[in-house]
Design a protein around this motif. Structure first.
Motif, PDB file in Angstrom:
ATOM      1  N   MET A   1      55.311  49.117  44.031  1.00 41.61           N
ATOM      2  CA  MET A   1      54.882  49.739  45.841  1.00 41.61           C
ATOM      3  C   MET A   1      54.019  48.986  46.367  1.00 41.61           C
ATOM      4  O   MET A   1      52.903  48.471  45.889  1.00 41.61           O
ATOM      5  CB  MET A   1      54.361  51.148  45.645  1.00 41.61           C
ATOM      6  CG  MET A   1      54.553  51.913  46.683  1.00 41.61           C
ATOM      7  SD  MET A   1      53.314  53.498  46.824  1.00 41.61           S
ATOM      8  CE  MET A   1      52.083  52.790  47.139  1.00 41.61           C
ATOM      9  N   ASP A  29      56.343  52.862  53.137  1.00 45.21           N
ATOM     10  CA  ASP A  29      56.337  52.560  51.693  1.00 45.21           C
ATOM     11  C   ASP A  29      57.514  51.875  51.176  1.00 45.21           C
ATOM     12  O   ASP A  29      58.642  52.296  51.833  1.00 45.21           O
ATOM     13  CB  ASP A  29      56.383  53.990  50.730  1.00 45.21           C
ATOM     14  CG  ASP A  29      56.164  53.476  49.397  1.00 45.21           C
ATOM     15  OD1 ASP A  29      56.544  52.610  48.732  1.00 45.21           O
ATOM     16  OD2 ASP A  29      55.360  54.343  48.777  1.00 45.21           O
ATOM     17  N   THR A  30      57.625  50.662  50.744  1.00 39.10           N
ATOM     18  CA  THR A  30      58.798  49.839  50.551  1.00 39.10           C
ATOM     19  C   THR A  30      59.780  50.388  49.375  1.00 39.10           C
ATOM     20  O   THR A  30      60.650  49.709  49.341  1.00 39.10           O
ATOM     21  CB  THR A  30      58.027  48.517  50.121  1.00 39.10           C
ATOM     22  OG1 THR A  30      57.637  48.297  48.849  1.00 39.10           O
ATOM     23  CG2 THR A  30      57.668  47.896  51.246  1.00 39.10           C
ATOM     24  N   GLU A  31      59.295  51.414  48.836  1.00 41.59           N
ATOM     25  CA  GLU A  31      60.020  52.243  47.836  1.00 41.59           C
ATOM     26  C   GLU A  31      61.034  53.351  48.561  1.00 41.59           C
ATOM     27  O   GLU A  31      62.037  53.883  48.109  1.00 41.59           O
ATOM     28  CB  GLU A  31      59.437  52.891  46.750  1.00 41.59           C
ATOM     29  CG  GLU A  31      58.883  51.796  45.961  1.00 41.59           C
ATOM     30  CD  GLU A  31      59.626  50.862  45.091  1.00 41.59           C
ATOM     31  OE1 GLU A  31      60.746  51.436  44.508  1.00 41.59           O
ATOM     32  OE2 GLU A  31      59.606  49.861  45.082  1.00 41.59           O
ATOM     33  N   TRP A  32      60.771  53.382  49.903  1.00 46.48           N
ATOM     34  CA  TRP A  32      61.384  54.539  50.515  1.00 46.48           C
ATOM     35  C   TRP A  32      62.800  54.169  51.028  1.00 46.48           C
ATOM     36  O   TRP A  32      63.121  52.889  51.080  1.00 46.48           O
ATOM     37  CB  TRP A  32      60.680  54.981  51.908  1.00 46.48           C
ATOM     38  CG  TRP A  32      59.331  55.940  51.634  1.00 46.48           C
ATOM     39  CD1 TRP A  32      59.201  56.366  50.572  1.00 46.48           C
ATOM     40  CD2 TRP A  32      58.495  56.329  52.791  1.00 46.48           C
ATOM     41  NE1 TRP A  32      57.786  57.279  50.637  1.00 46.48           N
ATOM     42  CE2 TRP A  32      57.470  56.761  51.851  1.00 46.48           C
ATOM     43  CE3 TRP A  32      58.121  55.749  53.938  1.00 46.48           C
ATOM     44  CZ2 TRP A  32      56.414  57.225  52.624  1.00 46.48           C
ATOM     45  CZ3 TRP A  32      57.028  56.229  54.464  1.00 46.48           C
ATOM     46  CH2 TRP A  32      56.224  56.890  53.823  1.00 46.48           C
ATOM     47  N   LYS A  33      63.616  55.093  51.213  1.00 49.28           N
ATOM     48  CA  LYS A  33      64.897  55.208  51.569  1.00 49.28           C
ATOM     49  C   LYS A  33      65.018  55.677  53.029  1.00 49.28           C
ATOM     50  O   LYS A  33      65.233  57.064  53.292  1.00 49.28           O
ATOM     51  CB  LYS A  33      65.991  55.777  50.811  1.00 49.28           C
ATOM     52  CG  LYS A  33      66.091  55.514  49.286  1.00 49.28           C
ATOM     53  CD  LYS A  33      66.805  56.254  48.476  1.00 49.28           C
ATOM     54  CE  LYS A  33      66.530  55.959  46.984  1.00 49.28           C
ATOM     55  NZ  LYS A  33      67.425  56.956  46.152  1.00 49.28           N
ATOM     56  N   ASN A 136      61.880  41.472  45.777  1.00 50.63           N
ATOM     57  CA  ASN A 136      61.151  41.731  46.800  1.00 50.63           C
ATOM     58  C   ASN A 136      61.624  41.546  48.323  1.00 50.63           C
ATOM     59  O   ASN A 136      60.979  40.802  49.001  1.00 50.63           O
ATOM     60  CB  ASN A 136      59.971  40.430  46.445  1.00 50.63           C
ATOM     61  CG  ASN A 136      58.673  40.825  47.061  1.00 50.63           C
ATOM     62  OD1 ASN A 136      58.078  41.993  47.079  1.00 50.63           O
ATOM     63  ND2 ASN A 136      58.154  39.923  47.754  1.00 50.63           N
ATOM     64  N   LYS A 163      69.560  53.177  45.279  1.00 51.20           N
ATOM     65  CA  LYS A 163      68.688  51.909  45.829  1.00 51.20           C
ATOM     66  C   LYS A 163      67.545  52.387  46.510  1.00 51.20           C
ATOM     67  O   LYS A 163      67.395  53.673  46.643  1.00 51.20           O
ATOM     68  CB  LYS A 163      69.510  51.133  46.670  1.00 51.20           C
ATOM     69  CG  LYS A 163      70.992  50.389  46.226  1.00 51.20           C
ATOM     70  CD  LYS A 163      70.490  49.445  45.001  1.00 51.20           C
ATOM     71  CE  LYS A 163      71.741  48.729  44.378  1.00 51.20           C
ATOM     72  NZ  LYS A 163      71.460  47.965  43.240  1.00 51.20           N
ATOM     73  N   SER A 164      66.646  51.575  46.635  1.00 53.96           N
ATOM     74  CA  SER A 164      65.536  51.837  47.353  1.00 53.96           C
ATOM     75  C   SER A 164      64.882  50.729  48.103  1.00 53.96           C
ATOM     76  O   SER A 164      65.499  49.495  47.883  1.00 53.96           O
ATOM     77  CB  SER A 164      64.386  52.435  46.514  1.00 53.96           C
ATOM     78  OG  SER A 164      64.011  51.194  45.512  1.00 53.96           O
ATOM     79  N   GLY A 165      63.991  51.009  49.168  1.00 50.73           N
ATOM     80  CA  GLY A 165      63.616  49.782  49.908  1.00 50.73           C
ATOM     81  C   GLY A 165      64.553  49.476  50.981  1.00 50.73           C
ATOM     82  O   GLY A 165      64.939  48.160  51.214  1.00 50.73           O
TER      83      GLY A 165
END
Length: 271
Positions: A1, A29-33, A136, A163-165
Motif C-alpha cells: 500500500m 490509497d493506491t489500493e482503493w477502487k 506498480n 482489481k484494485s488501484g
C-alpha cells in the motif's frame, strides 16, 4: 500500500479568472477502487490530466506509482493486437495476458487480428487487460462503458471489481456501484472522499442536501423574525417621539395625560 498525496493543489486554465481547484488537499490509497463523480465542468478530466503531468499547477502531487490512462491512445491500429499490447507493456507474460483476457471473455484468436478489426467492445477489453498487467501502476479509467452493450458492461464491471488501484469516471451508476469501494467527489467548494459505493455516497449527499435546505429555511425565518421585530421597535419609537412633541394634541401645550397613556400602553406592550 502507498498513498497519492495532493497538497494545496491550485489550478486554473490560462486566461481564466476562476480556479478549477483552489488549495485542495487529500490523500488516496493506491489500493482503493475509486469512483469519481461531480457535475460536468467541475474538473474530473482536468484532475486526471494533472495526475498525468499534462498541466502546470501550484501545490504538490506526490505518488510512488505510475499513472496509466484509459482509453489508451493506439498509434498504429492496423497492427496486430498482440503488437499493440507489446507497445503498451513490452515485458508482459503471455500466461498473465491470457488470464486477463479469459476473465473478460476474449478469445486468444483476437491477439492475431489487426487491432482495428476488433469491435469497440473488444478493443476496450484488450486495452484494460493490457493496462492492468503493468505492475506498480494506478489506472485512470475514463468512461469505459461508452462502447459496451449491457452484457459487456456487467462483464467489465465484474472484472474491475476483482482489481484494485484505479480511479473510474462513469455516468453509469449501476456500473460504479458494482466495482468501487470509495467515492471521490468534486463539489462546489471542496473535494471529498467517502468510503462506500455510489449508492452510499448518493444517500449521504441527499441527507446533507436536505439538512442544508432545512438550515437555510430556518435561517430565512430567523431573518424575517428579526426584521419584523426591528420594524415594530422602530414604529414604537416613532410613536413615542410623536407623543413627546405633542403631535396628537391640536393645542400649543403638550398633553401630558396623552403622553402618560401612551407610555403606559408602550410599557404594557413591551412586557
Amino acid at each position: 500500500m502507498s498513498l497519492i498525496n495532493v497538497t494545496n493543489l491550485t489550478f486554473a486554465y490560462d486566461g481564466s479568472y476562476d480556479n478549477i481547484f483552489e488549495n485542495v488537499s487529500f490523500q488516496i490509497d493506491t489500493e482503493w477502487k475509486l469512483g469519481f463523480t461531480g457535475r460536468n465542468g467541475r474538473g474530473k478530466t482536468t484532475f486526471l490530466n494533472l495526475l498525468l503531468g499534462k498541466y502546470e499547477y501550484s501545490g504538490n502531487i506526490s505518488a510512488n506509482v505510475s499513472f496509466e490512462y484509459f482509453p489508451f491512445h493506439v498509434e498504429n491500429k492496423e497492427n496486430n493486437t498482440l503488437d499493440v499490447i507489446s507497445d503498451i507493456f513490452p515485458d508482459y507474460l503471455h500466461w498473465k495476458l491470457m488470464r486477463e483476457l479469459s476473465l473478460l471473455k476474449v478469445s486468444e484468436d483476437v491477439l492475431y487480428r489487426p487491432f482495428d478489426s476488433l469491435s469497440s467492445g473488444e478493443q476496450t477489453k484488450v486495452l484494460l487487460a493490457a493496462l492492468f498487467l503493468k505492475e506498480n501502476s494506478f489506472l485512470l479509467i475514463d468512461e469505459p462503458t461508452n462502447h459496451l452493450d449491457m452484457n459487456a458492461r456487467k462483464l467489465v464491471s465484474d472484472y474491475l471489481g476483482t482489481k484494485s488501484g484505479f480511479i473510474l469516471v462513469s455516468h453509469d451508476r449501476s456500473f460504479l456501484d458494482n466495482c468501487v469501494d470509495h467515492i471521490l467527489s468534486i463539489n462546489k467548494t471542496n473535494v471529498e472522499i467517502q468510503k462506500g459505493n455510489f449508492a452510499d455516497w448518493w444517500e449521504n449527499k441527499k441527507r446533507q442536501d436536505n439538512f442544508e435546505i432545512a438550515e437555510n429555511e430556518k435561517l430565512r425565518k430567523d431573518i424575517k423574525r428579526l426584521t419584523d421585530s426591528a420594524k415594530r421597535t422602530n414604529h414604537w419609537s416613532h410613536e413615542v417621539e410623536k407623543t413627546k412633541n405633542g403631535t396628537r394634541n391640536s393645542g400649543s401645550k403638550v398633553d401630558k395625560g396623552y403622553i402618560g397613556h401612551k407610555a403606559a400602553k408602550l410599557k404594557a406592550l413591551r412586557t
